[in-house]
Design an enzyme around this catalytic site. Structure first.
Site, PDB file in Angstrom:
ATOM      1  N   THR A 231      41.112  34.264  12.435  1.00  0.00           N
ATOM      2  CA  THR A 231      40.591  35.128  13.494  1.00  0.00           C
ATOM      3  C   THR A 231      39.371  34.477  14.129  1.00  0.00           C
ATOM      4  O   THR A 231      38.673  33.677  13.493  1.00  0.00           O
ATOM      5  CB  THR A 231      40.144  36.494  12.955  1.00  0.00           C
ATOM      6  OG1 THR A 231      38.991  36.319  12.121  1.00  0.00           O
ATOM      7  CG2 THR A 231      41.232  37.173  12.173  1.00  0.00           C
ATOM      8  N   ASP A 232      39.097  34.829  15.374  1.00  0.00           N
ATOM      9  CA  ASP A 232      37.768  34.529  15.899  1.00  0.00           C
ATOM     10  C   ASP A 232      36.794  35.375  15.087  1.00  0.00           C
ATOM     11  O   ASP A 232      37.165  36.401  14.497  1.00  0.00           O
ATOM     12  CB  ASP A 232      37.687  34.857  17.390  1.00  0.00           C
ATOM     13  CG  ASP A 232      36.582  34.094  18.095  1.00  0.00           C
ATOM     14  OD1 ASP A 232      35.664  33.593  17.405  1.00  0.00           O
ATOM     15  OD2 ASP A 232      36.630  33.970  19.323  1.00  0.00           O
ATOM     16  N   TRP A 233      35.546  34.952  15.056  1.00  0.00           N
ATOM     17  CA  TRP A 233      34.571  35.570  14.142  1.00  0.00           C
ATOM     18  C   TRP A 233      34.307  37.018  14.539  1.00  0.00           C
ATOM     19  O   TRP A 233      33.798  37.312  15.613  1.00  0.00           O
ATOM     20  CB  TRP A 233      33.304  34.735  14.115  1.00  0.00           C
ATOM     21  CG  TRP A 233      33.267  33.756  12.982  1.00  0.00           C
ATOM     22  CD1 TRP A 233      32.250  33.595  12.076  1.00  0.00           C
ATOM     23  CD2 TRP A 233      34.280  32.817  12.567  1.00  0.00           C
ATOM     24  NE1 TRP A 233      32.575  32.619  11.150  1.00  0.00           N
ATOM     25  CE2 TRP A 233      33.811  32.131  11.424  1.00  0.00           C
ATOM     26  CE3 TRP A 233      35.550  32.512  13.039  1.00  0.00           C
ATOM     27  CZ2 TRP A 233      34.553  31.160  10.758  1.00  0.00           C
ATOM     28  CZ3 TRP A 233      36.295  31.534  12.389  1.00  0.00           C
ATOM     29  CH2 TRP A 233      35.789  30.876  11.271  1.00  0.00           C
ATOM     30  N   GLY A 235      36.791  39.090  14.911  1.00  0.00           N
ATOM     31  CA  GLY A 235      37.878  39.450  15.811  1.00  0.00           C
ATOM     32  C   GLY A 235      39.019  40.216  15.185  1.00  0.00           C
ATOM     33  O   GLY A 235      39.991  40.520  15.879  1.00  0.00           O
TER      34      GLY A 235
END
Length: 854
Positions: A231-233, A235
Site C-alpha cells: 500500500t501507499d503509506w 493507504g
C-alpha cells in the site's frame, strides 16, 4: 495453490502470517528470527534514498534522513529520453539503498501527468505512457541489479494531490488501459519488478488497493506479475479486502488491529487460508530475495564522488534548450565564449531549487550552487544579485516591489556581457500534498526579467521547475535553458551546458501549454469533491492539443541543440508477423560540434472508424553523433504499436487499413513518413450506438453527462457527502461536531500560515487531505479502527447527545461545572476506553509474537 516457500509457511501460525502482512515500524516489516525471516526495510527513493534511523523513523518526518545522493528528479531524467541513463541512476540508487540496509526502493513514479497543476508532477516521468514505461523500466533494471527491489508507483490513476487518499478517479476502460496502465504494463513485462505500490485513490468506485480488477485480473493474471504489492503509506482502507484482491503489505505501522481483523475474516470465511498463504508467500519471496544483498552491503560506504559525478552527468543530459535566438548576422548566445563577463541574477543562483518537497526529499551529501559553479568555470563572473524574493513580492515596500533588490540586479546587468537570470517555481508551488493553483511564475520574477533585459538584452534565463509554466516572458530572453530539477549537482551541469562542455540534448517529456486555460482539464482539475471525472478520456497531453488543434508554447518531444541534424531515407520492414516491423532511417549530424539527437517514432492512422489521437509515440532512440557522422537508426514496432483497447471485446484490437509511420524531432516536427498496410482484427466498433461525438474531435470541453456516460458504459457517479471513515480532515466543517469544527478551523489557519511563509508544512498538508480512517493506519499502535468509529460517531453529532444528561444533572445540582464535567465524560469515555483496550491488546499481542518469533 503452489507456494515457493511452502515449508516456511507451514511452520507459521495464522497470527504470524497475518502480522507479516502489516508493517511493524514506519518503514519496516516484522522479523521472525526463529524462522529465519529478517526484517525488510523500505525507503522513499525515486531520485535518492530517504532512509531514517529505523528506531526513530516516522514517515511524516520529512527530511530527517541519512545523507544520500540527490539525483535529478524524474522530470529531468525523462527529458533525457535515455533508458540506459535511468538504468545507471537505478544502479546507484540500489547501491546506496543496500548500504543503508534498505531492501526496497519506493520508486520510480509512473503517474501520468494529466495536468501541469499536479503538485507532484516533478516526481513523475511523462504525460505519455510509452515514454514513462520505457524510462521506468530502466530505473527498475538498475535498482534490482543490486539485489534490491524497485517499486513502481502509484498503481493506478493517482493524478492529483487534492483529496488524494479519498477521491474516486472515474474513467472509461479504454482510457484506463491506454493511458494510465500502459506504462506499468511496459515495466512489468520488460523489467519484472519485485514490488508494486498501489495508490491511495479509488478507481471507478473501488479503492486501488482492494481493486480486484486492477490487482488480480490485470496485474497478476493478464500481465503475469508474481511479485508483492504494498500500500501507499496509510493507504489501506479495508485490509481484508486488500489481501483478498492481491495486496501483500499494509504500511506503515497500523498496529495489530488489522491483524486481528484479518484473523477474524479467516474464521468467518470472508477470506481463505490459501489467499492468506499466497500473500505470505509473496512477502517471504521479497524479504528473502533482498536479504543477501542488504546483509552483504550494509555499512559499506558508496563512492560519494562518483555518485555526485553521475548526478551531474544525468542532470546535464536532461537539460532542455528551449530557445537560442541568433539575430541576423550574429551567432546564437549559447554556448557562452570563454571569458565572457556574466552577471548572475536571481535567488535560485544562491539557493537552488533542485528537488521537490514531500516524501522524496533527500538529505543530499553535498550541494552545488550556480554561484560556486560559475566561479569555478572559465566564465568571468562580475557579481551576484538576488533580484527577487522567491516566494513573491516582498511586503512593506512601495508598489509591492523590493526596490533595492530590483535596482541592484539592473545595475549589475549593465556591467556584464551576458545576464544569467535564474527564475523558477518556489518550494510551495511544487510539493507532495499540494496541487498548484496556476502555471505562472511569481510576478516579481517576470517584472525583474523585463527590467534586466531592458538594461542588457543579452539575457539567458535558467529556469528551475518540476513542471511546465506559462512562457509569455520568453520574448525578453535571447536564450532559455530549462534545468527542470537537477538534483545536488544540477548547478554544475547547468554551467557545463552554458559553456558548451555539454551539448544540450534533452527534450520535453510533457507538452508546455501556452496558458492554463488551454489545458484539457482546465476548470476541472483538481477535483475538490470525492469524484474526479476524467472526461477528457484518452486526450491527455499532446494527444489533446493535436486533435483539438490547440497551439502550444513548446510541443511534446521538443528540444534544441548546439548542432543540427538531418533525417533521410526512412524504410519500414516486416520482421515476421504483420505487425512486427522495423523502422530504419539515416540520421546525420550536419553541424560543427558533436551532439545527441532523440529521434521519435510516431504511428498515425489518417482514416479511422474508432476515434484516436492524430499520432502516438511508439518508439524512440537517442543517438550520439560526431560532426558530419551519419548512422542508420533502427526502431522496432509491434502489434501494440497499432492497437487500441476495445471495451466491448475487453481486448487490444487493431483497426485494419493504412497507417503512417512518422519519424521526427518532436510531435510537431515530423521529418520523415512512410505508409504501411496493417491487417485488422475485425473487432466490432465499441462505440456503435453510443453518442461519443465530442471524442471524435477532442471537443472535450463540451462533454455532457449523457455523452460521458456513453463513454463510460454506465451512469456517471453522483456526488453525495457521507460522514463515514473516509471523511477528510478538510471536510470537518461540513460535519455535525462543534469540537471538530474547531479542529478543522485550526488546520485551515495552519495551512494559510505555511502559505504565507512560503515553505510548505507537509504535516499539515498531508493531514488536511487525509481521511479519518488513516489515523489508524498511520498511528495504529495507539489508534484502532474502533477509535476511528467513535470519532465518526462524534462527526455525526452523537456527542451532542451528552448535552441532555449533562443538562439534567447540572440543573438538579445547580452547578455548571458538573454540567461540563458530565458532558466531557460522555464525550471522552468511548475514545479513552478504546485507547486503553487497544493499548492492552497490542502490548499482549506484540509479546506473544515476540515469543513465537524469537
Amino acid at each position: 495453490m503452489k507456494h515457493t516457500h511452502q515449508d516456511l509457511i507451514y511452520r507459521m501460525d495464522l497470527e504470524q502470517k497475518c502480522a507479516l502482512l502489516s508493517g511493524k515500524s514506519a518503514f519496516g516489516t516484522r522479523a521472525y528470527p526463529k524462522l529465519g525471516i529478517p526484517e525488510l526495510q523500505f525507503s522513499d527513493g525515486p531520485h535518492g534514498i530517504r532512509h531514517q534511523d529505523p528506531k526513530l523513523a516516522n514517515h511524516l518526518d520529512i527530511g530527517g534522513s541519512l545523507p544520500a545522493t540527490c539525483f535529478p528528479t524524474a522530470v529531468t531524467v525523462a527529458n533525457s529520453w535515455d533508458p540506459s541513463l535511468a538504468e545507471r541512476l537505478g544502479r546507484a540508487l540500489g547501491e546506496e539503498a543496500a548500504d543503508q540496509g534498505v531492501g526496497a526502493v519506493l520508486g520510480p513514479g509512473l503517474c501520468i501527468k494529466r495536468s501541469p497543476l499536479c503538485g507532484r508532477d516533478f516526481e513523475y516521468l511523462s504525460e505519455d505512457p510509452f515514454l514513462a514505461g520505457r524510462m521506468a523500466a530502466g530505473y527498475v533494471r538498475g535498482i534490482q541489479a543490486n539485489g534490491v527491489a524497485a517499486c513502481p508507483k502509484h498503481f493506478a490513476a493517482n493524478s492529483q494531490e487534492t483529496r488524494r487518499q479519498a477521491s474516486d478517479s472515474v474513467m472509461d476502460e479504454r482510457t484506463l488501459r491506454e493511458i494510465y496502465l500502459q506504462g506499468f504494463e511496459i515495466v512489468v513485462r520488460e523489467a519484472r519488478p519485485w514490488l508494486v505500490m498501489s495508490s491511495y485513490n479509488m478507481v471507478n468506485g473501488v479503492y486501488a488497493n482492494e481493486n480486484d480488477h486492477l490487482l488480480k485480473q490485470i496485474l497478476r493474471t493478464e500481465w503475469g506479475y508474481e511479485g508483492a504489492v504494498v500500500t501507499d503509506w496509510g493507504g489501506s482502507n479495508d485490509h481484508t479486502a486488500g489481501v483478498r484482491a492481491g495486496s501483500t503489505f499494509e504500511m506503515p505501522a497500523p498496529g495489530l488491529d488489522p491483524v486481528r481483523d484479518l484473523m477474524r475474516s479467516v474464521k468467518m470465511g470472508t477470506i481463505t487460508q490459501d489467499e492468506i498463504d499466497a500473500r505470505v508467500d509473496e512477502a517471504l519471496e521479497l524479504i528473502l530475495k533482498t536479504a543477501p544483498a542488504v546483509q552483504a552491503s550494509t555499512g559499506l560506504p558508496f563512492d560519494e564522488d562518483a555518485h555526485h559525478a553521475l548526478a551531474r552527468d544525468i542532470a546535464s543530459q536532461g537539460i532542455v534548450l528551449l530557445k537560442n535566438d541568433a539575430p541576423e548576422g550574429a551567432r546564437p548566445l549559447l554556448p557562452l565564449a570563454p571569458g565572457a563577463r556574466v552577471a548572475l541574477i536571481g535567488d535560485f543562483a544562491q539557493t537552488p531549487r533542485y528537488q521537490g518537497a514531500g516524501s522524496s526529499l533527500v538529505n543530499c551529501t553535498r550541494l552545488d550552487t550556480l554561484r560556486d559553479a560559475v566561479k569555478a568555470s572559465d566564465l568571468d563572473c562580475v557579481g551576484f544579485a538576488q533580484g527577487f524574493v522567491r516566494t513573491g513580492y516582498a511586503t512593506g515596500v512601495a508598489g509591492g516591489t523590493d526596490v533595492a533588490l530590483h535596482d541592484e540586479a539592473v545595475g549589475l546587468a549593465r556591467q556584464a556581457d551576458v545576464a544569467l537570470v535564474c527564475l523558477g517555481l518556489d518550494e510551495l508551488a511544487e510539493s507532495e500534498g499540494i496541487d498548484r493553483a496556476d502555471m505562472r511564475l511569481n510576478q516579481n520574477q517576470i517584472d525583474l526579467l523585463a527590467a534586466v533585459s531592458a538594461a542588457n538584452p543579452q539575457v539567458v534565463v535558467l529556469l528551475s521547475a518540476g513542471s511546465s509554466v506559462e512562457t509569455g516572458w520568453t520574448d525578453r530572453a535571447r536564450s532559455v535553458l530549462y534545468l527542470a530539477l537537477g538534483g545536488q549537482a544540477g548547478a554544475s551541469a547547468a554551467v557545463d551546458v552554458l559553456t558548451g562542455a555539454v551539448n544540450p540534448s534533452g527534450k520535453l517529456a510533457e507538452t508546455w501549454a501556452a496558458s492554463l486555460g488551454d489545458t484539457p482539464t482546465y476548470g476541472t482539475f483538481p477535483s475538490g469533491e470525492m469524484v474526479a471525472t476524467y472526461r477528457e478520456g484518452i486526450y491527455v497531453g499532446y494527444r489533446y492539443y493535436q486533435k483539438a488543434r490547440v497551439p502550444v508554447a513548446y510541443p511534446f518531444g521538443y528540444g534544441l541543440s548546439y548542432t543540427t541534424f538531418r533525417y533521410d531515407d526512412v524504410q519500414v520492414s516486416c520482421l515476421g508477423a504483420d505487425t512486427e516491423l522495423e523502422v530504419s532511417f539515416d540520421l546525420t549530424n550536419t553541424g560543427s560540434v558533436a551532439g545527441a539527437e532523440v529521434a521519435e517514432v510516431y504511428v498515425s492512422k489518417p482514416d479511422v472508424t474508432v476515434f484516436r489521437p492524430v499520432r502516438e509515440l511508439k518508439g524512440f532512440a537517442k543517438v550520439y553523433l560526431d560532426p558530419g557522422e551519419t548512422r542508420r537508426v533502427r526502431v522496432g514496432l509491434d502489434d501494440r504499436s497499432f492497437s487500441y483497447f476495445n471495451d466491448r471485446t475487453n481486448a487490444w484490437e487493431v483497426e485494419g487499413g493504412t497507417y503512417r509511420v512518422e519519424v521526427g524531432a518532436s510531435v510537431e516536427d515530423i521529418r520523415l513518413s512512410a505508409r504501411v498496410s496493417v491487417q485488422g482484427t475485425d473487432a466490432p466498433n465499441p462505440y456503435e450506438g453510443r453518442d461519443v461525438t465530442p471524442y471524435e474531435t477532442a471537443d472535450i470541453r463540451h462533454v455532457s453527462d449523457a455523452q460521458f456516460a456513453a463513454l463510460l458504459g454506465h451512469e456517471v457517479p453522483t456526488e453525495r457527502f457521507r460522514i463515514d471513515r473516509n471523511v477528510c480532515f478538510r471536510d470537518l466543517g461540513r460535519c455535525r461536531s462543534p469540537i471538530f469544527w474547531v479542529v478543522g478551523a485550526v488546520l485551515r489557519v495552519l495551512k494559510r500560515r505555511s502559505q504565507r511563509v512560503g515553505v510548505p508544512d507537509l504535516n499539515v498538508e498531508f493531514i488536511y487531505n487525509m481521511p479519518i480512517r488513516a489515523l489508524a493506519k498511520n498511528a495504529g499502535q495507539l489508534i484502532s479502527m474502533g477509535m476511528v468509529d467513535v470519532l465518526v460517531g462524534e462527526l455525526r453529532g452523537w456527542g451532542l447527545a451528552g448535552v441532555v444528561p449533562a443538562a439534567v444533572v447540572g440543573l438538579l445540582r445547580h452547578d455548571m461545572v458538573i454540567f461540563w464535567g458530565v458532558w466531557a465524560a460522555w464525550f471522552l469515555l468511548p475514545p479513552v476506553w478504546e485507547l486503553l483496550v487497544n493499548a492492552v491488546r497490542n502490548a499482549a499481542g506484540e509479546r506473544r509474537l515476540a515469543r513465537k518469533g524469537n
